[in-house]
Design an enzyme around this catalytic site. Structure first.
Site: not given
Ligand code: BG6
Length: 501
Positions: A184-185, A247
């Site tokens: 989960d980045h 997230h």
């Molecule tokens: C991803 C989603 O996990 O996270 C995307 O699949 C989303 O739809 C993105 O745009 C948002 O990540 P960040 O790091 O740009 O807030």
């Protein structure tokens, strides 16, 4: 510069010709290399369907680094040294020949190094390939040493509780849980990791971090971007699956969790699962008052005309997919009893920002005359994850002058004020953790299932009942009016970056 303490490592990246690899994975590995975080011996084996020579593949990766790396364009000498470690093997994921070739490559590298490396299989592919790849890895006996073989899996991890359970079952038959790194980045973001440090390294917070002092919590992740050519995935997913299941619920866990016994991966993850299990389950009759969905229509963002969701390429003209979701949760435990947690996320919105706002209860008795407190605001702690990286505590102060007038001011900490270095990207942190074998920032199987379990009533309702008012918010707005009503019914309003500057 190389790190001599790290074990030698081979990254095998499935889906290496895809967007994720050239945008995120390779730039992150390259930056780790530049900063001295790669071991002396490392190798990157890319796999995809397209035919590339090693040189062509390296050049494609260089384009990605030049375009997306936080450090800007690659410097030729260091790129040359780094890219020599990259090889490319094309192959069909359904064919065991593909895995045999990768295995032969691994064996050749091991022989050359005369060392047993950590092997990281990175599944940067569509989720339908997760079972195929893992089964083949097992069949070809490529998962050998349990403490040295790891599997990294991108989201989506299932599309509902049942599919997540079957995927977990399948993977856990083939691998041990401590070999599986579910990404989960958000958890790799510097500001998100700091929530743990901020909460558990400061003794002044613990006594007030509960229902006695906190009135409500908001977690808001809004994006100006629309679906960005990802309609084939997104139209089947929607905001609830794409953002809230992972997230936003992970952020909620970090805010609400109890103090772990130690910083050991499972101690932290146990406390997070406790939160997910304590969140009140939705009965069908509760959903109308607690969950709101939206879909964007045409509008304007930063002066540019933007098309509506249903006009995006690849989206069904009558799509019922939500591009916005807002939910009110309650956590039924001693600490949080009665404190609402509002979460919202949406695409094509007014601003791109991820903010957590923790509003404290008002003073029990205001001693100041009415005319002095026009600008009165309850204390609020604002954790801004992006784009601004900061923590601000809003407090009341006397405005300088001869009369007594109160004003709200910020006690603020900005990340860039304490570090001259660029903040590492989430993927750098997460990839380094996969090399060192630290699973703290990865989702455990039971966590993923608990998150799906919580959201199933909402998913089921939204899938079975078409929304009759879609599109119900204009691109560039703050989302549907009903989302305002969701929070306004409790006397609060959504907090945005506009309010923190
Ligand atoms: C991803 C989603 O996990 O996270 C995307 O699949 C989303 O739809 C993105 O745009 C948002 O990540 P960040 O790091 O740009 O807030």
């Amino acid at each position: 510069m190389q790190n001599t303490k790290l074990e030698p490592v081979i990254f095998v990246i499935f889906g290496a010709t895809g967007d994720l690899n050239w945008r995120k994975i390779i730039p992150a590995l390259y930056n780790l290399y530049l900063d001295g975080w790669m071991p002396e011996n490392f190798s990157i084996v890319g796999n995809g369907r397209t035919k590339y020579s090693d040189t062509d593949f390296r050049n494609k990766m260089l384009e990605g680094v030049n375009k997306f790396s936080r450090k800007g364009k690659a410097e030729s000498e260091s790129w040359k040294n780094f890219s020599e470690k990259i090889v490319y093997l094309d192959g069909d994921l359904n064919n065991s020949k593909c895995y045999k070739e990768i295995n032969a490559k691994i064996k050749a590298v091991e022989k050359e190094w005369k060392q047993t490396p950590v092997i990281i299989y990175y599944l940067a592919v569509a989720s339908k390939f997760f079972p195929v790849i893992s089964q083949h890895l097992k069949n070809e006996k490529m998962t050998g040493e349990k403490d040295k073989t790891r599997l990294v899996i991108e989201k989506p991890f299932g599309r509902d509780l049942d599919s997540a359970k079957s995927l977990n079952n399948l993977l856990c038959n083939l691998f041990d849980e401590n070999q599986i790194y579910r990404i989960d980045h958000y958890l790799g973001k510097e500001t998100v990791q700091n929530i743990l440090a901020f909460r558990f390294a400061n003794s002044i917070l613990e006594p007030i971090w509960n229902r006695n002092y906190i009135e409500h919590v908001q977690i808001s992740v809004t994006e100006q971007l629309g679906v960005e050519g990802r309609a084939s995935y997104y139209d089947d997913a929607g905001a609830l699956r794409d953002m809230i299941q992972n997230h936003l619920l992970q952020l909620l866990c970090l805010i609400a969790m109890e103090t772990p016994v130690s910083f050991q991966a499972d101690e932290v993850r146990n406390r997070k699962v406790d939160v997910l299990r304590s969140i009140r389950r939705f009965k069908p009759e509760m959903l109308k008052k607690n969950a709101v969905r939206g879909q964007y229509g045409q509008g304007w963002i930063e002066g540019e005309k933007v098309i509506g969701y249903r006009e995006e390429e690849g989206v069904k003209p009558q799509s019922n997919t939500e591009t916005f979701a807002a939910i009110k949760f309650f956590i039924d435990n001693w600490r949080w009893d009665g404190v609402p947690f509002y979460v919202r996320t949406g695409k094509s919105m007014n601003q791109s920002s991820s903010i957590i706002s923790i509003q404290f209860r008002d003073v029990p008795h205001k001693v100041f005359p009415d005319e002095t407190i026009d600008n009165w605001r309850q204390n609020r702690l604002i954790i801004s994850i992006q784009p601004q990286m900061s923590i601000q505590l809003q407090v009341q102060m006397k405005k300088p002058g001869l009369d007594m007038t109160l004003n709200t001011v910020d006690l603020a900490f900005h990340y860039d004020s304490i570090s001259e270095k660029n903040t590492p990207e989430a993927y750098e942190t997460l990839l380094l953790d996969t090399m060192t074998g630290d699973q703290t920032l990865f989702m455990r199987g039971d966590q993923v299932e608990a998150a799906w379990d919580l959201l199933m009533p909402v998913l089921n309702l939204w899938e079975s009942k078409k929304s009759l008012d879609f599109p119900n918010y204009g691109a560039g707005s703050w989302g549907p009016e009903l989302a305002e009503a969701l929070i306004a019914q409790d006397g609060f309003h959504w907090f945005s970056t506009l309010s923190i500057n």
